[in-house]
Design a protein around this motif. Structure first.
Motif, PDB file in Angstrom:
ATOM      1  N   SER A 175      -0.260   5.211   8.971  1.00 12.16           N
ATOM      2  CA  SER A 175      -0.720   3.933   8.424  1.00 12.16           C
ATOM      3  C   SER A 175      -0.213   2.761   9.246  1.00 12.16           C
ATOM      4  O   SER A 175      -0.939   1.789   9.474  1.00 12.16           O
ATOM      5  N   ASP A 215      -8.807   3.759   6.072  1.00  9.07           N
ATOM      6  CA  ASP A 215      -7.439   3.979   6.532  1.00  9.07           C
ATOM      7  C   ASP A 215      -7.063   5.456   6.396  1.00  9.07           C
ATOM      8  O   ASP A 215      -7.854   6.262   5.890  1.00  9.07           O
ATOM      9  N   ARG A 236       0.873  -1.175   0.000  1.00  5.50           N
ATOM     10  CA  ARG A 236       0.000   0.000   0.000  1.00  5.50           C
ATOM     11  C   ARG A 236       0.902   1.215   0.000  1.00  5.50           C
ATOM     12  O   ARG A 236       1.752   1.358   0.876  1.00  5.50           O
ATOM     13  N   VAL A 282       1.264   5.003   0.719  1.00  4.44           N
ATOM     14  CA  VAL A 282       0.517   5.851   1.636  1.00  4.44           C
ATOM     15  C   VAL A 282       1.130   7.239   1.725  1.00  4.44           C
ATOM     16  O   VAL A 282       2.295   7.447   1.388  1.00  4.44           O
ATOM     17  N   ASP A 286      -5.387   7.130   4.377  1.00  2.00           N
ATOM     18  CA  ASP A 286      -5.406   7.685   3.022  1.00  2.00           C
ATOM     19  C   ASP A 286      -6.796   7.665   2.406  1.00  2.00           C
ATOM     20  O   ASP A 286      -6.954   7.975   1.223  1.00  2.00           O
TER      21      ASP A 286
END
Length: 129
Positions: free
Chosen positions: A16, A101, A8, A10, A103
């Motif tokens: 995160s 999350d 991922r 971010v 983001d």
């Protein structure tokens, strides 16, 4: 042996890291902690799902999800303690928690119930398993 490692990308690694650690993943300390962190679970897998029966997800879509045998109420308590709003959803495979999350990506934590999956499959295909 291969290990599945989705990545991922971010905006804020620390935020995160805290979010995913709050879901129950373990932080593995590695060099480059300011720009990279590996979070591990007991096991991993890749799911392949027919888009035609996915409740609106188009072919090619990817979703970050986790399956758990832990009661979703315990996951929800951790999220609540960390002030992460979540939604508990009844699904055609069982239940899930959907949480956003840092983001803005929705993450799904699934609790799969074999009886619910069987009934859903029968309803979609008309076949009795």
């Amino acid at each position: 042996m291969l290990t599945v490692l989705p990545i991922r990308y971010v905006a804020d690694v620390e935020a995160s890291r805290d979010f995913y650690a709050g879901l129950g993943l373990a932080v593995r300390q590695e060099p480059g902690a300011a720009v990279w962190v590996r979070l591990t679970a007991a096991a991993g897998a890749v799911g392949v799902h027919a888009a035609a029966v996915s409740q609106g997800r188009p072919p090619g879509a990817t979703e970050l999800g986790f399956a758990t045998d832990e009661p979703l109420e315990e996951v929800a308590q951790r999220l609540q303690r960390s002030d992460y709003p979540y939604e508990l959803v009844e699904e055609n495979f069982g239940r899930s928690i959907r949480v956003t999350d840092p983001d803005g990506v929705v993450v799904q934590i699934q609790q799969i119930d074999p009886d619910t999956v069987r009934r859903s499959t029968e309803a979609m295909t008309g076949d009795r398993a």
